[in-house]
Design a protein around this motif. Structure first.
Motif, PDB file in Angstrom:
ATOM      1  N   UNK A   1      28.941  48.021  34.968  1.00  0.00           N
ATOM      2  CA  UNK A   1      29.651  48.863  35.922  1.00  0.00           C
ATOM      3  C   UNK A   1      30.961  48.300  36.411  1.00  0.00           C
ATOM      4  N   UNK A   2      32.063  48.912  35.967  1.00  0.00           N
ATOM      5  CA  UNK A   2      33.387  48.450  36.405  1.00  0.00           C
ATOM      6  C   UNK A   2      33.520  48.582  37.919  1.00  0.00           C
ATOM      7  N   UNK A   3      33.277  49.768  38.440  1.00  0.00           N
ATOM      8  CA  UNK A   3      33.381  49.974  39.882  1.00  0.00           C
ATOM      9  C   UNK A   3      32.304  49.211  40.620  1.00  0.00           C
ATOM     10  N   UNK A   4      31.103  49.183  40.057  1.00  0.00           N
ATOM     11  CA  UNK A   4      29.974  48.513  40.715  1.00  0.00           C
ATOM     12  C   UNK A   4      30.238  47.029  40.880  1.00  0.00           C
ATOM     13  N   UNK A   5      30.622  46.353  39.805  1.00  0.00           N
ATOM     14  CA  UNK A   5      30.855  44.912  39.900  1.00  0.00           C
ATOM     15  C   UNK A   5      32.054  44.601  40.779  1.00  0.00           C
ATOM     16  N   UNK A   6      33.083  45.432  40.724  1.00  0.00           N
ATOM     17  CA  UNK A   6      34.251  45.206  41.575  1.00  0.00           C
ATOM     18  C   UNK A   6      33.891  45.378  43.044  1.00  0.00           C
ATOM     19  N   UNK A   7      33.169  46.442  43.368  1.00  0.00           N
ATOM     20  CA  UNK A   7      32.783  46.687  44.756  1.00  0.00           C
ATOM     21  C   UNK A   7      31.883  45.566  45.270  1.00  0.00           C
ATOM     22  N   UNK A   8      30.933  45.156  44.448  1.00  0.00           N
ATOM     23  CA  UNK A   8      30.038  44.065  44.843  1.00  0.00           C
ATOM     24  C   UNK A   8      30.813  42.760  44.990  1.00  0.00           C
ATOM     25  N   UNK A   9      31.704  42.494  44.054  1.00  0.00           N
ATOM     26  CA  UNK A   9      32.499  41.272  44.141  1.00  0.00           C
ATOM     27  C   UNK A   9      33.356  41.229  45.393  1.00  0.00           C
ATOM     28  N   UNK A  10      33.960  42.357  45.749  1.00  0.00           N
ATOM     29  CA  UNK A  10      34.769  42.409  46.970  1.00  0.00           C
ATOM     30  C   UNK A  10      33.920  42.170  48.210  1.00  0.00           C
TER      31      UNK A  10
ATOM     32  N   UNK B   1      31.133  40.439  48.416  1.00  0.00           N
ATOM     33  CA  UNK B   1      30.769  39.016  48.465  1.00  0.00           C
ATOM     34  C   UNK B   1      31.985  38.187  48.861  1.00  0.00           C
ATOM     35  N   UNK B   2      33.169  38.553  48.365  1.00  0.00           N
ATOM     36  CA  UNK B   2      34.376  37.829  48.710  1.00  0.00           C
ATOM     37  C   UNK B   2      34.683  37.879  50.192  1.00  0.00           C
ATOM     38  N   UNK B   3      34.335  38.994  50.837  1.00  0.00           N
ATOM     39  CA  UNK B   3      34.571  39.102  52.276  1.00  0.00           C
ATOM     40  C   UNK B   3      33.697  38.148  53.071  1.00  0.00           C
ATOM     41  N   UNK B   4      32.713  37.552  52.431  1.00  0.00           N
ATOM     42  CA  UNK B   4      31.861  36.552  53.103  1.00  0.00           C
ATOM     43  C   UNK B   4      32.369  35.137  52.843  1.00  0.00           C
ATOM     44  N   UNK B   5      33.610  34.991  52.438  1.00  0.00           N
ATOM     45  CA  UNK B   5      34.221  33.676  52.296  1.00  0.00           C
ATOM     46  C   UNK B   5      33.944  32.999  50.971  1.00  0.00           C
ATOM     47  N   UNK B   6      33.495  33.754  49.960  1.00  0.00           N
ATOM     48  CA  UNK B   6      33.194  33.173  48.665  1.00  0.00           C
ATOM     49  C   UNK B   6      34.366  33.389  47.703  1.00  0.00           C
ATOM     50  N   UNK B   7      34.505  32.495  46.752  1.00  0.00           N
ATOM     51  CA  UNK B   7      35.490  32.643  45.682  1.00  0.00           C
ATOM     52  C   UNK B   7      34.821  33.371  44.530  1.00  0.00           C
ATOM     53  N   UNK B   8      35.277  34.572  44.269  1.00  0.00           N
ATOM     54  CA  UNK B   8      34.549  35.459  43.356  1.00  0.00           C
ATOM     55  C   UNK B   8      35.364  35.732  42.093  1.00  0.00           C
TER      56      UNK B   8
END
Length: 625
Positions: free
Chosen positions: A470-479, A481-488
């Protein structure tokens, strides 16, 4: 009544346009009023006694052609009722011989219109103002006819990420299986209420939901997460709550797909499935949700293109089966609401019944409305011809039109079918709707396995690889997780990852502290060979390769929750039952312990070899035990 049809002995040589313009006005056939109307009773129709006179008066002033038109639910191409768009006009001309949606209404005077998005082609739904304007335009066209009868305007907005038509800013409530995982009838009611409120705001007055199928077959290719789950009681409770929720939101409801599509291995869009349930299994598994819907006053029940020989040994699909629609649903179950067919252009119907046969046989079986009949001129003429020949009696025709008019009166459409365009833009995607979307979705995510105690994650910075389907799915999930201070890093692999892509992902995993991988029906099997499909096998290979890196791996099944049966060595597995933005936010909240996972499996996850339950119905882990 022979004199009413005397000049239609050679009806097949008369054009559809001529048929539609005929001035004949037959009276209501004796005994045509449905039983519930005759005594002012019936599930969901306590107003029959007060409406009966008005409905009969309408019937008495309708021509046979107008009555037959009411039986059809059509699709129209375009985003405006009267604008001639070259592309959309070409599609309308191909189907109906006219250019615009309003002209389709003028030609056939159908009882209903169904909206689709651009994926099917009609492209009716763009934004709230446009949809509301289209609805008002279609209602104007309907009320401009000799007999002004408002339209049932419907769509399929089931919730979740599988069957939906309205997108953002519309609120994306979770789908049925997610609600089943949440176990809350309050959430199910509120979810339906929000969907119904937004549909009503744009002039859609009938939703083809809720799905009442009980999904007892993990290999079901068409229902799956569209169902609440495998337990008839749970499905019944949630369906009943949704019927009430949609009503509170202001739209008519449609329970589907009768007599049950939950134990099939064939998609009725592409073939004719057979349900092999005995009569006892039917009563125990498939019928309870429909009985619950009827008890709550469901307006409409949709048929299934499935064979059920325990009720109809002939092998006719339920849509064309009088023993199923009339014998079982009407007579045994006492249902006197509207019956609509599933789309008649699906292979489950067209593979056996030609365009001039399917609508007649469905109507004779007990259906009231015929949805998406292929070759509309042929279908319309066939039904009108059957009435003229006596194959369909006037009494039978009037019974169905009575039900259609009754529903329209019950929903208040004769009083005012129009909507406020500017208000629609404020209602759709309202802040309280979006708030409840996320709150309800947070109740659905299921933590199935957490053997390595990787979860919940801390906020300590890590390098996180988000990969999988999932292009949108992985991008949305990655964003998220990134908002929690992780390098994604996000590396999407597609539905069928190649070995080259798997190697690339594995190489990146070596430089990551944590891997989160999404799967999409990675337990799908070929119904003939019983082996995983190419897509499923490739996704399984991806997960196994990531597990072999020794890095912590979190696997999340984004649709059907059965995927873990093929990679049981995965130490951490979650099920989201959908991949909306709210689902990805909820998943992230669970990953970081911001939300305690409370979802419970609404289905059993079997072992891959079918030897029994890997995880039972009701299983679900929590962080607090």
């Amino acid at each position: 009544m022979r004199h009413r049809f005397g000049r239609r002995v050679c009806i097949t040589v008369i054009s559809v346009g001529a048929l539609l313009s005929s001035p004949a006005v037959p009276a209501v056939a004796e005994g045509a009023v449905p039983a519930s109307a005759a005594n002012g009773s019936g599930p969901g129709y306590s107003d029959d006694a007060t409406l009966r006179g008005k409905i009969i008066s309408r019937l008495q002033h309708m021509t046979v052609q107008e009555k037959v038109g009411q039986l059809f639910v059509v699709e129209v191409y375009g985003q405006d009722a009267s604008t001639v768009s070259p592309t959309m006009a070409a599609r309308n001309r191909a189907l109906y011989g006219v250019d615009t949606p309003a002209q389709v209404i003028d030609k056939y005077k159908p009882g209903g219109v169904i909206y689709f998005d651009s994926r099917r082609g009609p492209d009716n739904v763009q934004d709230p103002r446009q949809i509301a304007t289209l609805s008002n335009g279609l209602q104007t066209a309907a009320l401009s006819q000799r007999q002004p009868i408002p339209l049932l305007i419907s769509t399929d907005q089931e919730g979740g990420a599988v069957v939906f038509r309205l997108v953002a800013p519309a609120t994306a409530m979770p789908g049925n299986m997610a609600l089943g995982a949440g176990r809350s009838v309050t959430d199910a009611h509120r979810s339906a209420e929000v969907i119904g409120t937004e549909l009503a705001a744009v002039g859609i007055n009938q939703n083809y939901a809720p799905v009442a199928d009980v999904n007892v077959n993990p290999a079901n290719p068409v229902i799956g997460v569209r169902s609440v789950g495998e337990d008839p009681e749970l499905v019944s409770n949630m369906v009943a709550a949704q019927v009430n929720g949609y009503h509170d939101g202001g739209v008519a409801t449609v329970a589907k797909h009768f007599p049950g599509h939950g134990d099939t291995a064939t998609d009725s869009h592409f073939g004719l499935p057979e349900v092999t349930h005995t009569r006892e299994q039917l009563e125990a598994i498939d019928l309870p949700p429909f009985r619950a819907a009827i008890a709550q006053g469901v307006d409409t029940i949709m048929t299934a293109h499935v064979v059920l020989r325990s009720v109809d040994p002939s092998g006719a699909p339920a849509t064309m089966s009088q023993p199923i629609l009339t014998g079982l649903l009407r007579e045994e179950m006492g249902y006197d609401g509207l019956i609509v067919t599933d789309a008649l252009d699906m292979q489950g119907a067209t593979s056996t019944y030609p365009p001039n046969v399917a609508p007649v046989e469905a109507f004779k079986a007990g259906a009231d409305q015929l949805v998406l009949a292929p070759q509309m001129d042929v279908a319309y003429t066939a039904v009108l011809d059957a009435v003229g020949s006596g194959e369909i009696s006037m009494r039978r025709l009037d019974e169905s039109v009575y039900r259609i008019l009754r529903l329209k009166m019950t929903r208040g459409l004769f009083k005012d079918p129009f909507v406020n365009v500017e208000l629609a833009a404020k209602v759709v995607g309202a802040s309280d709707h979006l708030r409840d979307e996320q709150l309800i979705t947070d109740h659905t995510t299921t933590l199935v396995k957490n053997d390595s105690d990787v979860l919940p994650l801390t906020r300590d910075p890590q390098r996180v690889l988000v990969t999988g389907w999932g292009v949108t799915t992985t991008t949305t999930l990655g964003n998220a997780i990134g908002r929690r201070g992780q390098t994604v890093t996000v590396l999407e692999t597609g539905t069928t990852p190649s070995q080259t892509r798997i190697n690339q992902v594995v190489a990146d995993a070596a430089h990551s502290d944590l891997v989160v991988v999404s799967t999409m029906n990675a337990a799908s099997v070929n119904p003939i060979t019983g082996l995983p499909t190419a897509s499923a096998a490739a996704q399984q290979a991806l997960v196994k390769a990531l597990l072999a890196t020794g890095k912590p791996v979190v696997v999340s099944g984004m649709r059907n929750p059965y995927d873990i049966s093929y990679f049981t060595e995965a130490p951490t597995y979650l099920a989201t039952y959908g991949y909306t933005a709210a689902s990805m936010e909820s998943l992230t909240r669970v990953l970081f312990g911001e939300v305690n996972p409370v979802g419970k499996l609404p289905v059993t996850i079997p072992h891959a070899n079918g030897s029994g339950a890997l995880y039972p119905f009701g299983h679900g882990l929590r962080y607090d035990g």
